[in-house]
Scaffold this motif. Structure first.
Motif, PDB file in Angstrom:
ATOM      1  N   LYS A   1     -37.230 -44.053 -29.913  1.00  0.00           N
ATOM      2  CA  LYS A   1     -36.964 -42.407 -29.674  1.00  0.00           C
ATOM      3  C   LYS A   1     -36.067 -42.099 -28.610  1.00  0.00           C
ATOM      4  CE  LYS A   1     -40.219 -40.904 -32.526  1.00  0.00           C
ATOM      5  NZ  LYS A   1     -41.312 -40.200 -33.252  1.00  0.00           N
ATOM      6  N   LYS A   2     -37.026 -43.420 -26.876  1.00  0.00           N
ATOM      7  CA  LYS A   2     -36.340 -42.992 -26.023  1.00  0.00           C
ATOM      8  C   LYS A   2     -34.686 -43.620 -26.135  1.00  0.00           C
ATOM      9  CE  LYS A   2     -36.945 -43.554 -20.978  1.00  0.00           C
ATOM     10  NZ  LYS A   2     -36.287 -44.051 -20.748  1.00  0.00           N
ATOM     11  N   LEU A   3     -34.809 -45.096 -26.557  1.00  0.00           N
ATOM     12  CA  LEU A   3     -33.330 -45.838 -26.723  1.00  0.00           C
ATOM     13  C   LEU A   3     -32.085 -43.648 -26.916  1.00  0.00           C
ATOM     14  CD1 LEU A   3     -31.330 -47.670 -26.340  1.00  0.00           C
ATOM     15  CD2 LEU A   3     -32.092 -48.667 -28.574  1.00  0.00           C
ATOM     16  N   VAL A   4     -32.678 -43.782 -28.480  1.00  0.00           N
ATOM     17  CA  VAL A   4     -31.815 -43.207 -29.087  1.00  0.00           C
ATOM     18  C   VAL A   4     -32.065 -41.678 -28.276  1.00  0.00           C
ATOM     19  CG1 VAL A   4     -31.722 -41.486 -30.785  1.00  0.00           C
ATOM     20  CG2 VAL A   4     -32.731 -44.088 -31.395  1.00  0.00           C
ATOM     21  N   HIS A   5     -32.657 -40.924 -27.332  1.00  0.00           N
ATOM     22  CA  HIS A   5     -32.543 -39.958 -26.838  1.00  0.00           C
ATOM     23  C   HIS A   5     -32.152 -40.514 -25.647  1.00  0.00           C
ATOM     24  CE1 HIS A   5     -36.909 -38.011 -28.216  1.00  0.00           C
ATOM     25  NE2 HIS A   5     -35.394 -37.857 -29.403  1.00  0.00           N
ATOM     26  N   ASP A   6     -31.147 -41.404 -25.058  1.00  0.00           N
ATOM     27  CA  ASP A   6     -30.504 -41.740 -23.617  1.00  0.00           C
ATOM     28  C   ASP A   6     -28.702 -41.469 -24.022  1.00  0.00           C
ATOM     29  OD1 ASP A   6     -33.259 -41.860 -22.198  1.00  0.00           O
ATOM     30  OD2 ASP A   6     -32.976 -44.140 -22.375  1.00  0.00           O
ATOM     31  N   GLN A   7     -28.857 -42.454 -25.297  1.00  0.00           N
ATOM     32  CA  GLN A   7     -27.398 -42.458 -25.688  1.00  0.00           C
ATOM     33  C   GLN A   7     -27.063 -41.053 -25.897  1.00  0.00           C
ATOM     34  OE1 GLN A   7     -28.228 -45.005 -29.145  1.00  0.00           O
ATOM     35  NE2 GLN A   7     -27.645 -46.869 -28.341  1.00  0.00           N
ATOM     36  N   ILE A   8     -28.125 -40.726 -26.663  1.00  0.00           N
ATOM     37  CA  ILE A   8     -27.745 -39.333 -27.102  1.00  0.00           C
ATOM     38  C   ILE A   8     -27.203 -38.797 -25.693  1.00  0.00           C
ATOM     39  CG2 ILE A   8     -28.040 -36.166 -27.838  1.00  0.00           C
ATOM     40  CD1 ILE A   8     -29.444 -37.929 -29.866  1.00  0.00           C
ATOM     41  N   ALA A   9     -27.697 -39.039 -24.586  1.00  0.00           N
ATOM     42  CA  ALA A   9     -28.096 -37.773 -23.467  1.00  0.00           C
ATOM     43  C   ALA A   9     -26.726 -37.934 -22.839  1.00  0.00           C
ATOM     44  CB  ALA A   9     -29.348 -38.307 -22.266  1.00  0.00           C
ATOM     45  N   VAL A  10     -26.343 -39.551 -22.722  1.00  0.00           N
ATOM     46  CA  VAL A  10     -25.039 -39.886 -22.057  1.00  0.00           C
ATOM     47  C   VAL A  10     -23.489 -38.930 -22.544  1.00  0.00           C
ATOM     48  CG1 VAL A  10     -22.752 -41.115 -22.010  1.00  0.00           C
ATOM     49  CG2 VAL A  10     -24.843 -42.280 -22.217  1.00  0.00           C
ATOM     50  N   LEU A  11     -23.868 -38.319 -23.765  1.00  0.00           N
ATOM     51  CA  LEU A  11     -22.477 -36.867 -24.073  1.00  0.00           C
ATOM     52  C   LEU A  11     -23.175 -35.711 -23.293  1.00  0.00           C
ATOM     53  CD1 LEU A  11     -20.267 -36.244 -26.449  1.00  0.00           C
ATOM     54  CD2 LEU A  11     -22.145 -35.506 -27.877  1.00  0.00           C
ATOM     55  N   LEU A  12     -23.964 -35.691 -23.270  1.00  0.00           N
ATOM     56  CA  LEU A  12     -24.502 -34.196 -22.516  1.00  0.00           C
ATOM     57  C   LEU A  12     -24.611 -34.494 -21.754  1.00  0.00           C
ATOM     58  CD1 LEU A  12     -26.423 -31.403 -24.061  1.00  0.00           C
ATOM     59  CD2 LEU A  12     -28.503 -32.799 -23.323  1.00  0.00           C
ATOM     60  N   TYR A  13     -24.390 -35.687 -21.307  1.00  0.00           N
ATOM     61  CA  TYR A  13     -23.713 -35.145 -19.615  1.00  0.00           C
ATOM     62  C   TYR A  13     -22.595 -35.174 -19.022  1.00  0.00           C
ATOM     63  CZ  TYR A  13     -29.127 -37.947 -18.505  1.00  0.00           C
ATOM     64  OH  TYR A  13     -29.794 -38.481 -18.213  1.00  0.00           O
ATOM     65  N   LEU A  14     -21.916 -34.667 -20.285  1.00  0.00           N
ATOM     66  CA  LEU A  14     -20.677 -35.466 -19.901  1.00  0.00           C
ATOM     67  C   LEU A  14     -20.636 -34.023 -20.180  1.00  0.00           C
ATOM     68  CD1 LEU A  14     -17.541 -35.777 -19.981  1.00  0.00           C
ATOM     69  CD2 LEU A  14     -17.479 -36.555 -22.676  1.00  0.00           C
ATOM     70  N   VAL A  15     -20.643 -33.231 -21.080  1.00  0.00           N
ATOM     71  CA  VAL A  15     -20.953 -31.329 -21.124  1.00  0.00           C
ATOM     72  C   VAL A  15     -21.133 -31.021 -20.050  1.00  0.00           C
ATOM     73  CG1 VAL A  15     -21.892 -29.605 -22.500  1.00  0.00           C
ATOM     74  CG2 VAL A  15     -21.114 -31.831 -23.666  1.00  0.00           C
ATOM     75  N   TYR A  16     -22.859 -31.690 -19.466  1.00  0.00           N
ATOM     76  CA  TYR A  16     -22.517 -30.324 -18.107  1.00  0.00           C
ATOM     77  C   TYR A  16     -21.869 -31.137 -16.787  1.00  0.00           C
ATOM     78  CZ  TYR A  16     -27.283 -30.379 -20.390  1.00  0.00           C
ATOM     79  OH  TYR A  16     -28.719 -30.215 -20.938  1.00  0.00           O
ATOM     80  N   ALA A  17     -21.434 -32.300 -16.535  1.00  0.00           N
ATOM     81  CA  ALA A  17     -20.001 -32.534 -15.800  1.00  0.00           C
ATOM     82  C   ALA A  17     -18.945 -31.391 -16.394  1.00  0.00           C
ATOM     83  CB  ALA A  17     -18.951 -33.749 -16.034  1.00  0.00           C
ATOM     84  N   LEU A  18     -18.346 -31.347 -17.489  1.00  0.00           N
ATOM     85  CA  LEU A  18     -17.362 -29.602 -17.599  1.00  0.00           C
ATOM     86  C   LEU A  18     -18.551 -28.695 -17.157  1.00  0.00           C
ATOM     87  CD1 LEU A  18     -16.094 -31.509 -21.538  1.00  0.00           C
ATOM     88  CD2 LEU A  18     -15.238 -31.450 -19.213  1.00  0.00           C
ATOM     89  N   LEU A  19     -19.605 -28.364 -17.634  1.00  0.00           N
ATOM     90  CA  LEU A  19     -19.760 -26.663 -17.205  1.00  0.00           C
ATOM     91  C   LEU A  19     -19.589 -27.095 -15.707  1.00  0.00           C
ATOM     92  CD1 LEU A  19     -21.642 -24.329 -17.608  1.00  0.00           C
ATOM     93  CD2 LEU A  19     -23.603 -26.086 -17.295  1.00  0.00           C
ATOM     94  N   GLY A  20     -20.291 -28.195 -15.207  1.00  0.00           N
ATOM     95  CA  GLY A  20     -20.232 -27.927 -13.461  1.00  0.00           C
ATOM     96  C   GLY A  20     -18.559 -27.602 -13.372  1.00  0.00           C
ATOM     97  N   LEU A  21     -17.994 -28.762 -13.369  1.00  0.00           N
ATOM     98  CA  LEU A  21     -16.363 -27.727 -13.474  1.00  0.00           C
ATOM     99  C   LEU A  21     -16.099 -26.559 -14.297  1.00  0.00           C
ATOM    100  CD1 LEU A  21     -13.863 -28.637 -11.934  1.00  0.00           C
ATOM    101  CD2 LEU A  21     -13.030 -29.145 -14.817  1.00  0.00           C
ATOM    102  N   ALA A  22     -16.690 -26.097 -14.784  1.00  0.00           N
ATOM    103  CA  ALA A  22     -16.334 -25.021 -14.842  1.00  0.00           C
ATOM    104  C   ALA A  22     -16.585 -23.421 -14.406  1.00  0.00           C
ATOM    105  CB  ALA A  22     -16.928 -24.663 -17.041  1.00  0.00           C
ATOM    106  N   ILE A  23     -17.981 -24.176 -13.900  1.00  0.00           N
ATOM    107  CA  ILE A  23     -19.240 -23.049 -13.195  1.00  0.00           C
ATOM    108  C   ILE A  23     -18.226 -23.071 -11.609  1.00  0.00           C
ATOM    109  CG2 ILE A  23     -21.382 -23.098 -11.277  1.00  0.00           C
ATOM    110  CD1 ILE A  23     -22.722 -23.612 -14.269  1.00  0.00           C
ATOM    111  N   VAL A  24     -17.705 -24.194 -10.872  1.00  0.00           N
ATOM    112  CA  VAL A  24     -17.019 -24.376  -9.970  1.00  0.00           C
ATOM    113  C   VAL A  24     -15.590 -22.488  -9.846  1.00  0.00           C
ATOM    114  CG1 VAL A  24     -15.073 -25.546  -8.163  1.00  0.00           C
ATOM    115  CG2 VAL A  24     -17.718 -26.259  -9.147  1.00  0.00           C
ATOM    116  N   ILE A  25     -14.938 -23.265 -10.639  1.00  0.00           N
ATOM    117  CA  ILE A  25     -14.230 -22.498 -11.706  1.00  0.00           C
ATOM    118  C   ILE A  25     -14.654 -21.136 -11.578  1.00  0.00           C
ATOM    119  CG2 ILE A  25     -11.300 -22.381 -12.617  1.00  0.00           C
ATOM    120  CD1 ILE A  25     -11.250 -25.250 -13.072  1.00  0.00           C
ATOM    121  N   ALA A  26     -15.533 -20.623 -12.349  1.00  0.00           N
ATOM    122  CA  ALA A  26     -15.966 -19.364 -11.730  1.00  0.00           C
ATOM    123  C   ALA A  26     -16.942 -19.054 -10.657  1.00  0.00           C
ATOM    124  CB  ALA A  26     -17.618 -19.336 -13.477  1.00  0.00           C
ATOM    125  N   VAL A  27     -17.130 -19.572 -10.248  1.00  0.00           N
ATOM    126  CA  VAL A  27     -17.388 -19.083  -8.827  1.00  0.00           C
ATOM    127  C   VAL A  27     -16.140 -18.529  -8.086  1.00  0.00           C
ATOM    128  CG1 VAL A  27     -17.961 -19.534  -6.538  1.00  0.00           C
ATOM    129  CG2 VAL A  27     -19.194 -20.350  -9.089  1.00  0.00           C
TER     130      VAL A  27
END
Length: 855
Positions: A715-741
């Motif tokens: 289960k942890k292996l699957v969660h870690d693989q899904i987390a890779v996609l989520l980290y990308l989304v968080y990176a996009l969010l970080g960029l959006a927040i920088v510009i939003a600020v």
């Protein structure tokens, strides 16, 4: 007018700086991604072009290349002697190279890279095209000697005389390093181990008379294409694939292209988010600047400037902003590409910044994005500027258009929103994945556009709720901050929209990822019945000796092997489907819980039979007992009878289309060289699981490429693989927040300028500096939280609809990550506080008398 425009631009350059920064970020990601991908492509083009033989004779490409099955396609090594007799051939060389190996040192630590690049073992011979040259030691001679590339030797601290173990398909063997080979071209990040040719054939391929390809050198004056025709005529066989040097280089480049495309599209995704969020910032900036220059524009009109000249003046300012932002963005993109090149070097791909490639499409794309986005974003404010009446010069109005009704927005937002809701509703009701995904994409776009259009309509009701406690908690300062946010709904809506986009994206993806994780957890609990699963870290096949050693471990009761192979199946409806099938040992029921609609495991694994997902079978006219033509790698063909139909929840079973699997006997008959990809292990009666796990880990210690996992680990292996996609989304969010600020800072800064006289009057009647700063911070917080609420509400709807699409693939669990949502709302409030720091500080430092006298 041009002189007035230039003076106006220079007068407001400080106010435009933050908008220019948004343009810079957008352009930097576009330029950086193009420069990086062009540099890597050019570098590898040179590598492949300089190392490819004039003609290469290899095995015919078939299904084997589609999925890792452990099979290495080969050709007879005797072809080298046969081809050497062809007129125009100067020399031939036998190639024996494999990538499905692991090399470990004396401590059983992997010598090869662990970041995705391959470990390659091949035979050693020297030509003018060799990518490496011997720089110390001597060539390998005999079955226990090898060379290692210099980069790997340095990174892993391997020296001449050290002993390494090569874990290959035919079995593991030890070699002593007798020399170091240094790359003469770019090191692609791989680890290279060189053996002499007989050893490579016997110990890597398991066949002394086999080769992975034959390299053919042309005699002087003989062209590659001409030589290819002569060799093809001499072989009289269609079983081989002949490629010239340019064709081989293109083939290698195409294989690399998939990796480069991932990086390019990820970076362009960042650029897209930056562009989208930057549009809101630029529109807001120009709208406020024009509102503040109402009297100035009115005077221009009174002095004889017509509407076209005023509009052209504003667009010229936008053009100047776009050019400045694009130029800086292009320079930042070059720096970003250089940073990526250095980052890839850290992962073993030794690119050189001096070889950076800037093709002409890169600056064209950079300026097209920067200037185009700025020009388009400024067009509507420019039209409003052109509509300023000459009489406005005589008025005292500071903010134009505040009181205009929002009826047009309401109607447009309602129409677009209704279409978006209809699309999302259609997505939720769809029964097939393709139309559901299309409707989801359409619904996401339409609802996003509708929310942006109707955002100002939501400002008053939502902010009255969000800021309802402000008067009670902060008194008159809280009441003023709430009313300031409500003063101009268009401005507040546009400012919040920048943050809304990023948070909608992260909200939707968080729901989707949480639902995927929960669905996989339920699926693992439902289907996995084994005590332990042994697999390669990257799901690659592993040698038979690992299976043999594991079976001999004390306390092992049952071992069920799993192998994968590519197959092509001809279905009754006429379709030929290429997919991945699995093979299993008997007693599969003891390690997996499979639901059958017809038949059972015994009939599924019987010789000459296969199992198929019932839903897939129904959609293609397959019934129990149907005989289906099946093609295996290397051209092996047979007809297999459908012995069982399974209920795999629409997932296709085991993550493959059709959910095909059969008995191991069938697989070994048609793919005899296949390797195990997984082992399902149960403890013998009386053996505690914890004790067996420690024994298995001890047994597998010499084989670091495989791991022992129980259900929790899986289960942890699957969660870690899904987390890779989520980290990308968080990176996009970080960029959006920088510009939003940047957007919130810009809005508040311009708002402070706009309200200079008002602030002076408030200070004159007793408002303290600390109270003023608090008022601006509260205004910023309520705007940021407003954007967060809109974004998360939209994201939750998107996430639920995305889960409906995933449900068609068997992932039926819905999970809402409430902790993430709460954290995002709190984080948005923090963003609001941070964005207000500079504008609040500037406002509190105003001279009271000068502010009152401000026009």
């Amino acid at each position: 007018m041009l002189k007035a425009t230039l003076r106006s631009f220079l007068a407001h350059k400080g106010r435009l700086a933050l908008s220019a920064l948004a343009v810079l970020l957008s352009v930097a990601f576009v330029a950086g991604s193009l420069i990086f991908s062009d540099t890597v492509t050019r570098t590898f083009d040179r590598l492949f072009a300089s190392t490819a033989a004039d003609v290469t004779v290899g095995p015919k490409e078939d299904l084997t290349s589609q999925v890792p099955s452990g099979v290495t396609p080969t050709v007879p090594a005797a072809l080298a002697a046969q081809v050497a007799k062809v007129d125009g051939v100067a020399a031939t060389h036998v190639d024996a190279a494999v990538q499905n190996i692991t090399v470990v040192d004396s401590k059983n630590e992997p010598v090869g890279p662990t970041t995705g690049a391959p470990t390659i073992a091949k035979n050693w011979y020297v030509t003018e095209r060799s990518p490496v040259k011997l720089t110390s030691g001597h060539p390998p001679q005999g079955p226990d000697e090898a060379l290692l590339d210099a980069d790997t030797a340095e990174h892993k601290n391997v020296k001449i005389g050290d002993t390494l173990t090569v874990l290959a398909r035919p079995g593991s063997f030890k070699v002593r390093i007798v020399g170091i080979a240094t790359f003469t071209t770019t090191n692609p990040g791989a680890a290279l181990v060189f053996l002499d040719t007989p050893t490579a054939q016997a110990k890597l391929l398991g066949n002394p008379s086999a080769a992975t390809s034959i390299a053919v050198d042309a005699a002087p004056g003989v062209g590659d294409a001409q030589l290819k025709q002569r060799v093809a005529a001499a072989l009289h066989s269609s079983a081989y694939d002949l490629k010239t040097a340019s064709e081989q280089a293109k083939s290698n480049t195409d294989q690399l292209g998939a990796f480069l495309d991932v990086i390019k599209y990820v970076m362009l995704g960042f650029a897209g988010i930056a562009v989208l969020v930057g549009v809101f910032l630029i529109v807001n900036t120009f709208s406020m600047l024009i509102a503040q220059r109402t009297r100035e524009l009115g005077l221009l009109r009174a002095l004889g400037a017509d509407r076209r000249q005023v509009r052209r003046s504003v667009l010229t300012e936008a053009l100047l902003l776009g050019l400045a932002g694009s130029t800086l963005g292009l320079a930042a993109g070059i720096g970003l590409a250089a940073g990526l090149i250095r980052l890839m070097s850290a992962f073993g791909m030794n690119l050189k910044s001096t070889d950076m490639v800037i093709n002409w499409p890169t600056p064209v794309a950079a300026y097209a994005v920067g200037v185009g986005v700025t020009f388009v974003a400024a067009y509507l404010p420019a039209r409003r500027a052109a509509a300023v009446s000459p009489m406005a010069a005589l008025s005292d109005a500071e903010v134009a258009g505040v009181g205009r009704p929002l009826r047009v927005r309401a109607v447009a937002g309602a129409i677009v929103g209704a279409l978006g809701v209809a699309a999302l509703a259609g997505c939720a009701r769809a029964t097939k994945t393709a139309p559901a995904a299309s409707l989801l994409g359409l619904g996401v776009v339409l609802t996003l556009v509708a929310t942006v259009i109707a955002g100002p309509l939501l400002v008053r009701p939502v902010i009255r709720v969000l800021g309802g406690a402000f008067p009670a908690v902060f008194g008159s300062v809280g009441r003023m901050s709430q009313r300031n946010a409500l003063r101009n709904p268009r401005r507040t809506g546009a400012t919040a929209s920048a943050l809304m986009v990023g948070l909608a994206l992260v909200g939707g993806m968080s729901v989707a990822s949480a639902s995927m994780s929960k669905s996989f957890d339920q699926q693992i609990d439902k289907t996995l019945g084994a005590d332990f699963v042994v697999q390669n870290a990257n799901f690659q096949p592993f040698p038979q000796e690992i299976t043999d050693r594991l079976r001999a471990t004390d306390g092992v009761g049952l071992v069920v092997r799993q192998r994968f192979t590519p197959v092509a199946v001809r279905l009754p409806d006429g379709r030929r489907v290429e997919t991945t099938a699995a093979g299993y040992d008997p007693r599969l029921d003891d390690v997996a819980h499979i639901a059958y609609t017809q038949g059972d495991t015994a009939t599924a694994l019987a010789e000459g039979a296969l199992a198929m997902d019932a839903k897939f079978a129904k959609s293609h006219g397959v019934r129990l007992g149907s005989a289906l033509p099946v093609e295996f790698p290397a051209g092996h063909r047979t007809a297999l009878k459908v012995g069982a139909l399974t209920d795999q929840g629409g997932s296709g079973g085991f993550g493959t289309q059709g959910g095909l699997y059969f008995g191991m006997a069938t697989l070994q008959k048609y793919v005899p060289e296949g390797q195990d990809s997984g082992l399902y292990v149960n403890a013998a009666p009386g053996t505690p699981k914890d004790q067996l796990r420690s024994r298995l880990e001890k047994t597998l210690a010499p084989y670091p490429q495989v791991q022992v996992r129980d259900q929790a680990d899986y289960k942890k292996l699957v969660h870690d693989q899904i987390a890779v996609l989520l980290y990308l989304v968080y990176a996009l969010l970080g960029l959006a927040i920088v510009i939003a600020v940047l957007g919130v800072v810009n809005t508040l800064a311009l708002s402070v300028v706009e309200r200079t006289r008002e602030i002076g009057l408030l200070r004159a009647i007793g408002l303290g500096r600390r109270q003023l700063r608090r008022m601006i911070r509260l205004e910023s917080v309520v705007i940021a939280v407003f954007g967060a609420v809109l974004g998360l509400a939209l994201g939750l709807v998107w996430g639920v609809c995305t889960q409906q699409v995933l449900a068609l693939q068997g992932m039926k669990a819905l999970a809402i990550p409430w902790s993430t949502i709460v954290a995002v709302v709190v984080g948005s409030a923090v963003v609001g506080v941070v964005a207000a720091l500079l504008p609040a500080l500037r406002a509190s430092r105003m001279n009271v008398l000068a502010a009152i006298a401000h026009e």
